[in-house]
Design a protein around this motif. Structure first.
Motif, PDB file in Angstrom:
ATOM      1  N   ARG A 104       0.876  -1.167   0.000  1.00  0.00           N
ATOM      2  CA  ARG A 104       0.000   0.000   0.000  1.00  0.00           C
ATOM      3  C   ARG A 104       0.911   1.213   0.000  1.00  0.00           C
ATOM      4  O   ARG A 104       1.707   1.386   0.919  1.00  0.00           O
ATOM      5  CB  ARG A 104      -0.850   0.009   1.270  1.00  0.00           C
ATOM      6  N   ARG A 184     -11.104  -8.865   5.589  1.00  0.00           N
ATOM      7  CA  ARG A 184     -10.616  -7.918   4.580  1.00  0.00           C
ATOM      8  C   ARG A 184      -9.314  -8.457   4.019  1.00  0.00           C
ATOM      9  O   ARG A 184      -8.429  -8.846   4.794  1.00  0.00           O
ATOM     10  CB  ARG A 184     -10.373  -6.525   5.193  1.00  0.00           C
ATOM     11  N   GLU A 186      -6.495  -7.499   3.275  1.00  0.00           N
ATOM     12  CA  GLU A 186      -5.538  -6.399   3.441  1.00  0.00           C
ATOM     13  C   GLU A 186      -4.284  -6.666   2.612  1.00  0.00           C
ATOM     14  O   GLU A 186      -3.759  -7.786   2.600  1.00  0.00           O
ATOM     15  CB  GLU A 186      -5.143  -6.259   4.916  1.00  0.00           C
ATOM     16  N   PHE A 194      -2.645  -6.154  14.828  1.00  0.00           N
ATOM     17  CA  PHE A 194      -3.263  -4.848  14.568  1.00  0.00           C
ATOM     18  C   PHE A 194      -4.021  -4.873  13.241  1.00  0.00           C
ATOM     19  O   PHE A 194      -5.174  -4.486  13.162  1.00  0.00           O
ATOM     20  CB  PHE A 194      -2.203  -3.747  14.550  1.00  0.00           C
ATOM     21  N   ARG A 195      -3.362  -5.314  12.182  1.00  0.00           N
ATOM     22  CA  ARG A 195      -4.018  -5.374  10.872  1.00  0.00           C
ATOM     23  C   ARG A 195      -4.101  -6.823  10.422  1.00  0.00           C
ATOM     24  O   ARG A 195      -3.107  -7.438  10.054  1.00  0.00           O
ATOM     25  CB  ARG A 195      -3.255  -4.528   9.850  1.00  0.00           C
ATOM     26  N   LEU A 196      -5.310  -7.367  10.484  1.00  0.00           N
ATOM     27  CA  LEU A 196      -5.548  -8.774  10.187  1.00  0.00           C
ATOM     28  C   LEU A 196      -6.390  -8.911   8.932  1.00  0.00           C
ATOM     29  O   LEU A 196      -6.996  -7.937   8.476  1.00  0.00           O
ATOM     30  CB  LEU A 196      -6.318  -9.409  11.360  1.00  0.00           C
ATOM     31  N   PHE A 199     -10.872 -10.738  11.394  1.00  0.00           N
ATOM     32  CA  PHE A 199     -10.875 -10.080  12.698  1.00  0.00           C
ATOM     33  C   PHE A 199     -12.308  -9.950  13.201  1.00  0.00           C
ATOM     34  O   PHE A 199     -13.251 -10.296  12.493  1.00  0.00           O
ATOM     35  CB  PHE A 199     -10.202  -8.708  12.619  1.00  0.00           C
ATOM     36  N   GLN A 201     -15.271  -7.446  14.910  1.00  0.00           N
ATOM     37  CA  GLN A 201     -15.697  -6.072  15.152  1.00  0.00           C
ATOM     38  C   GLN A 201     -16.820  -6.060  16.167  1.00  0.00           C
ATOM     39  O   GLN A 201     -17.615  -7.001  16.235  1.00  0.00           O
ATOM     40  CB  GLN A 201     -16.242  -5.450  13.865  1.00  0.00           C
ATOM     41  N   LEU A 270      -8.297   2.498  16.900  1.00  0.00           N
ATOM     42  CA  LEU A 270      -8.965   1.393  17.585  1.00  0.00           C
ATOM     43  C   LEU A 270     -10.433   1.324  17.214  1.00  0.00           C
ATOM     44  O   LEU A 270     -11.055   0.269  17.238  1.00  0.00           O
ATOM     45  CB  LEU A 270      -8.916   1.605  19.110  1.00  0.00           C
ATOM     46  N   GLU A 271     -10.979   2.486  16.931  1.00  0.00           N
ATOM     47  CA  GLU A 271     -12.432   2.558  16.771  1.00  0.00           C
ATOM     48  C   GLU A 271     -12.770   3.811  15.999  1.00  0.00           C
ATOM     49  O   GLU A 271     -12.052   4.822  16.110  1.00  0.00           O
ATOM     50  CB  GLU A 271     -13.052   2.637  18.180  1.00  0.00           C
ATOM     51  N   SER A 272     -13.846   3.741  15.217  1.00  0.00           N
ATOM     52  CA  SER A 272     -14.298   4.986  14.613  1.00  0.00           C
ATOM     53  C   SER A 272     -15.748   5.221  15.018  1.00  0.00           C
ATOM     54  O   SER A 272     -16.558   4.289  15.063  1.00  0.00           O
ATOM     55  CB  SER A 272     -14.081   4.955  13.100  1.00  0.00           C
ATOM     56  N   SER A 311     -17.725   1.756  15.735  1.00  0.00           N
ATOM     57  CA  SER A 311     -17.208   0.510  15.188  1.00  0.00           C
ATOM     58  C   SER A 311     -15.812   0.278  15.754  1.00  0.00           C
ATOM     59  O   SER A 311     -14.877   1.004  15.448  1.00  0.00           O
ATOM     60  CB  SER A 311     -17.173   0.633  13.666  1.00  0.00           C
ATOM     61  N   ALA A 312     -15.708  -0.746  16.610  1.00  0.00           N
ATOM     62  CA  ALA A 312     -14.438  -0.989  17.299  1.00  0.00           C
ATOM     63  C   ALA A 312     -13.915  -2.368  16.937  1.00  0.00           C
ATOM     64  O   ALA A 312     -14.690  -3.329  16.808  1.00  0.00           O
ATOM     65  CB  ALA A 312     -14.627  -0.888  18.809  1.00  0.00           C
ATOM     66  N   GLY A 313     -12.607  -2.499  16.774  1.00  0.00           N
ATOM     67  CA  GLY A 313     -12.009  -3.790  16.483  1.00  0.00           C
ATOM     68  C   GLY A 313     -11.700  -4.510  17.789  1.00  0.00           C
ATOM     69  O   GLY A 313     -10.999  -3.977  18.649  1.00  0.00           O
ATOM     70  N   ARG A 316      -7.916  -5.571  17.855  1.00  0.00           N
ATOM     71  CA  ARG A 316      -7.063  -4.412  18.155  1.00  0.00           C
ATOM     72  C   ARG A 316      -7.203  -3.986  19.607  1.00  0.00           C
ATOM     73  O   ARG A 316      -6.226  -3.600  20.246  1.00  0.00           O
ATOM     74  CB  ARG A 316      -7.450  -3.230  17.261  1.00  0.00           C
TER      75      ARG A 316
HETATM   76  P1  ATP Z   1      -7.705   1.173   8.903  1.00  0.00           P
HETATM   77  O1  ATP Z   1      -7.655   2.627   8.486  1.00  0.00           O
HETATM   78  O2  ATP Z   1      -6.804   0.827  10.052  1.00  0.00           O
HETATM   79  O3  ATP Z   1      -7.592   0.227   7.750  1.00  0.00           O
HETATM   80  P2  ATP Z   1     -10.518   1.422   8.804  1.00  0.00           P
HETATM   81  O4  ATP Z   1     -10.683   2.900   8.970  1.00  0.00           O
HETATM   82  O5  ATP Z   1     -10.655   0.832   7.463  1.00  0.00           O
HETATM   83  O6  ATP Z   1      -9.160   0.943   9.499  1.00  0.00           O
HETATM   84  P3  ATP Z   1     -13.084   0.795   9.836  1.00  0.00           P
HETATM   85  O7  ATP Z   1     -13.628   0.356   8.548  1.00  0.00           O
HETATM   86  O8  ATP Z   1     -13.499   2.104  10.388  1.00  0.00           O
HETATM   87  O9  ATP Z   1     -11.493   0.698   9.793  1.00  0.00           O
HETATM   88  O10 ATP Z   1     -13.357  -0.364  10.878  1.00  0.00           O
HETATM   89  C1  ATP Z   1     -13.640  -0.130  12.244  1.00  0.00           C
HETATM   90  C2  ATP Z   1     -12.665  -0.825  13.155  1.00  0.00           C
HETATM   91  O11 ATP Z   1     -12.485  -2.180  12.781  1.00  0.00           O
HETATM   92  C3  ATP Z   1     -11.268  -0.229  13.127  1.00  0.00           C
HETATM   93  O12 ATP Z   1     -11.178   0.896  13.959  1.00  0.00           O
HETATM   94  C4  ATP Z   1     -10.440  -1.384  13.647  1.00  0.00           C
HETATM   95  O13 ATP Z   1     -10.462  -1.434  15.062  1.00  0.00           O
HETATM   96  C5  ATP Z   1     -11.161  -2.591  13.098  1.00  0.00           C
HETATM   97  N1  ATP Z   1     -10.458  -3.051  11.902  1.00  0.00           N
HETATM   98  C6  ATP Z   1     -10.596  -2.596  10.635  1.00  0.00           C
HETATM   99  N2  ATP Z   1      -9.770  -3.247   9.802  1.00  0.00           N
HETATM  100  C7  ATP Z   1      -9.094  -4.135  10.560  1.00  0.00           C
HETATM  101  C8  ATP Z   1      -8.085  -5.108  10.271  1.00  0.00           C
HETATM  102  N3  ATP Z   1      -7.638  -5.292   9.044  1.00  0.00           N
HETATM  103  N4  ATP Z   1      -7.598  -5.838  11.295  1.00  0.00           N
HETATM  104  C9  ATP Z   1      -8.055  -5.666  12.558  1.00  0.00           C
HETATM  105  N5  ATP Z   1      -8.994  -4.770  12.884  1.00  0.00           N
HETATM  106  C10 ATP Z   1      -9.518  -4.009  11.899  1.00  0.00           C
END
Ligand code: ATP
Length: 445
Positions: A104, A184, A186, A194-196, A199, A201, A270-272, A311-313, A316
């Motif tokens: 990326r 996802r 990724e 952290f990035r899986l 995962f 939610q 962590l969360e949005s 929306s919280a992971g 994470r």
């Molecule tokens: P990022 O910018 O880190 O890719 P995102 O903005 O795409 O995240 P959201 O779509 O807002 O993430 O998803 C809400 C929450 O889900 C994130 O705050 C995170 O905690 C969790 N999350 C999203 N993608 C992943 C991932 N690939 N692995 C683990 N947790 C994730």
């Protein structure tokens, strides 16, 4: 203990401990692992479960305005067309023409140099890459049988909005909560869990009427989430609530806050929390042709409620709990001797185990039976473990897995009916009568 100095663990130390003590293992390790997938060991499974239960308790159980939900991972492919994921859930990616690895561009330290093979100016033009994981349904592997593993849990709630409010007899403001797996593809998974690619939610969709109080409701959720992180022990100095500026939000979003934690590698989300207006319900109404509006009996009118989403992971958040708890502590014991230990300072509600009960000797049936009996007595209401052997090693192990209290049955217990209770953080020890033990432990926790 005279004085203690604490330092933060490095990611190498934390991942090593996570494996050694059974928190987190690389998935399919014996076959070389698979990028972006991890397994939770016995203690990690407990830790993650406690994190999810803490979220569920505060956001569902203790509220009278939120109902639970559990939707399927695979849904009709049109759900992803309606939601916009098929067209727009993309990350930009570049390929290194030399080693063929994919990155990326926004994750690259140096936009001109491949981090894997070191080649300069070897990247292709950036292209869009859809992050949804695809599978097939039924016996034919053709495009007509394409299906997707959900990239978020929320859409299951939106497409069921009418079923939910009618069956649960709710009127806005009310929320729907769900914890579940999301997937996802990724491009660059990493930073441990952290990035899986797979995962969990925890999502809360809170529907409010368009009565001018929506921003108040949004702030209410931001405050509730702040309180949650603080109540469950995350250090406030490593947490921030970043308010998104208008040009950082999607066009339909009236407000947005990202909850971020300062990881050893830097700040990460962590969360949005987002005010999404009527965007999601409108999108599904437009594609499906079905009316998902709320019908208000009192005024006999239909309207589309506004949505506030958190929306919280959960992976994470679990990783954050582990990293935040990890402390390397140097201190001097009462005899002036320098000692060092690793301790996980979990909040008692989050700690995988809450009380460990020891027999001081392995080969003394009286002690063993007494200690096992105490552990059995506490087990119904607390997370406990029985262990035996060298007391120094036992304390060291429980410190490293973050157990707040250790109870030791020793030779004197048989005479005086009392046990030694040792506190994880202060390392102080109290002598407590067995008949008082449960009450004492409850107060401490
Ligand atoms: P990022 O910018 O880190 O890719 P995102 O903005 O795409 O995240 P959201 O779509 O807002 O993430 O998803 C809400 C929450 O889900 C994130 O705050 C995170 O905690 C969790 N999350 C999203 N993608 C992943 C991932 N690939 N692995 C683990 N947790 C994730």
């Amino acid at each position: 203990m005279a004085e203690a100095a604490e330092t933060r663990g490095t990611m190498e130390e934390i991942t090593a401990l996570a494996k050694r003590r059974g928190f987190i293992f690389q998935s399919s390790e014996i076959y070389g692992g698979i990028g972006g997938f991890y397994d939770y060991g016995p203690l990690g499974a407990l830790l993650k479960r406690n994190v999810k239960e803490a979220w569920w308790r505060e956001n569902v159980t203790l509220r009278d305005d939120v109902v639970p939900f559990d939707s399927s991972i695979i849904m009709h492919p049109q759900v992803w067309q309606g939601s916009g994921h098929l067209d727009a859930f993309n990350d930009k990616m570049v390929d290194c023409k030399v080693c063929k690895h994919r990155f990326r561009p926004d994750h690259l330290r140096d936009a001109a140099q491949c981090p894997d093979c070191g080649s300069k100016n070897s990247f292709t033009e950036a292209r869009n890459f859809n992050l949804m994981l695809r599978t097939f349904i039924g016996p034919m592997e053709d495009t007509a049988s394409n299906a997707y593993l959900r990239p978020e849990t929320a859409q299951g709630i939106f497409v069921n909005f009418k079923n939910i409010y009618q069956s649960a007899r709710r009127r806005p403001p009310f929320g729907v909560a769900q914890i579940g797996k999301a997937f996802r593809n990724e491009i660059t998974p990493g930073n441990f869990t952290f990035r899986l690619r797979e995962f969990e939610q925890a999502e809360l969709e809170y529907f409010v009427p368009d009565d001018g109080k929506d921003l108040e409701a949004f702030d209410g959720w931001v405050q509730a989430r702040k309180k949650w992180y603080s109540d469950y022990g995350i250090r406030s100095e490593r947490l921030r609530f970043y308010e998104l500026k208008p040009d950082e939000r999607p066009h339909y979003a009236k407000a947005g806050v990202d909850v971020e934690y300062e990881f050893p590698w830097g700040w990460g989300e962590l969360e949005s929390i987002a005010h999404r207006g009527t965007y999601d319900l409108d999108a599904h109404m437009a594609l499906s042709g079905k009316d998902l509006r709320y019908f208000d009996e009192a005024s006999k009118t239909h309207y589309t409620p506004l949505l506030i989403e958190s929306s919280a992971g959960m992976d994470r958040t679990t990783l954050t709990m582990l990293i935040d708890a990890y402390v390397r502590e140097k201190s001097t014991d009462p005899n002036g001797k320098a000692t060092e230990r690793v301790v996980l300072r979990f909040h008692p509600k989050i700690a995988p185990l809450q009380v460990a009960v020891f027999s001081l000797a392995r080969n003394k049936p009286d002690l063993v039976e007494r200690a096992r009996g105490i552990e059995r007595g506490l087990r119904a209401s607390l997370r406990t473990q029985y262990d035996e052997g060298n007391i120094g090693q036992l304390y060291r192990r429980q410190d490293e897995i973050g157990t707040p209290l250790c109870v030791t049955v020793d030779y004197e217990t048989l005479d005086d009916g009392a046990v030694t209770v040792r506190d994880r953080d202060s390392m102080t020890q109290d002598r407590i009568g067995c008949d008082q033990l449960e009450r004492y432990v409850r107060e401490k926790l």
